[in-house]
Design a protein around this motif. Structure first.
Motif, short mmCIF file in Angstrom:
data_model
loop_
_atom_site.label_atom_id
_atom_site.label_comp_id
_atom_site.label_asym_id
_atom_site.label_seq_id
_atom_site.Cartn_x
_atom_site.Cartn_y
_atom_site.Cartn_z
N SER A 179 4.87 8.64 -3.22
CA SER A 179 4.20 7.59 -2.47
C SER A 179 3.58 6.52 -3.37
O SER A 179 3.92 5.35 -3.27
N THR B 168 0.85 -1.18 0.00
CA THR B 168 0.00 0.00 0.00
C THR B 168 0.89 1.23 0.00
O THR B 168 2.11 1.13 0.05
N SER B 169 0.28 2.37 -0.10
CA SER B 169 1.00 3.63 -0.04
C SER B 169 0.23 4.55 0.88
O SER B 169 -0.86 4.22 1.34
N ALA B 170 0.79 5.71 1.17
CA ALA B 170 0.09 6.67 2.01
C ALA B 170 -1.27 6.96 1.40
O ALA B 170 -1.39 7.19 0.19
N LEU B 171 -2.29 6.91 2.23
CA LEU B 171 -3.64 7.17 1.73
C LEU B 171 -3.82 8.67 1.52
O LEU B 171 -3.62 9.44 2.45
N PRO B 172 -4.22 9.08 0.33
CA PRO B 172 -4.40 10.51 0.09
C PRO B 172 -5.65 11.04 0.79
O PRO B 172 -6.71 10.43 0.74
N TYR B 173 -5.49 12.17 1.48
CA TYR B 173 -6.66 12.83 2.07
C TYR B 173 -7.63 13.21 0.97
O TYR B 173 -7.25 13.48 -0.16
N ASP C 28 -8.53 8.70 2.03
CA ASP C 28 -8.73 8.84 3.47
C ASP C 28 -9.84 9.86 3.69
O ASP C 28 -9.63 11.05 3.51
N LYS D 195 -4.46 15.97 -5.18
CA LYS D 195 -3.12 16.01 -4.61
C LYS D 195 -2.11 16.56 -5.61
O LYS D 195 -2.28 16.47 -6.81
N CYS E 143 -5.00 0.67 -2.11
CA CYS E 143 -4.94 2.04 -1.62
C CYS E 143 -6.38 2.53 -1.49
O CYS E 143 -7.32 1.84 -1.89
N ASN F 4 2.91 14.01 -4.08
CA ASN F 4 2.20 12.93 -3.41
C ASN F 4 2.20 11.69 -4.28
O ASN F 4 2.47 10.58 -3.82
#
Length: 112
Positions: A25, A7-12, A50, A17, A47, A21
């Protein structure tokens, strides 16, 4: 064969983005997943947007929309951007989904 969950950082959810980002990520995770699959490994790249917390609440308020509607629109907009860059998620979901709630609660109960 080795199995990998990536997985990668979940985008807000609070807007599209910036390129950093994606490049910092999601792209590395996508490339790594493709590499593993080409090497014959079982790899799953997941992914999600968020959709919890203050960023979602404030962005929805600014847009004049209910949080659920704002999040649904932004999820589709972000997914379109990632599709445009040809990212190959095996699953791109939403942190607010029923499926995510159920599995999160399952693990919370197990850990408790």
């Amino acid at each position: 064969m080795t199995r990998h969950l990536i997985t990668s950082a979940l985008p807000y959810i609070n807007g599209i983005k910036h390129l950093g980002n994606l490049v910092g990520s999601m792209l590395p995770a996508d490339v790594y997943t493709r590499y593993l699959k080409q090497r014959g490994h079982e790899a799953l790249y997941i992914c999600a947007t968020d959709e919890h917390g203050t960023p979602a609440e404030l962005a929805a308020k600014e847009a004049g929309l209910p949080v659920s509607e704002f999040c649904a629109q932004q999820h589709e907009a972000q997914k379109a951007v990632y599709d445009g860059f040809a990212l190959e998620f095996d699953y791109f979901g939403r942190s607010s989904s029923q499926q995510n709630r159920e599995i999160t609660q399952h693990f919370a109960r197990k850990l408790h």
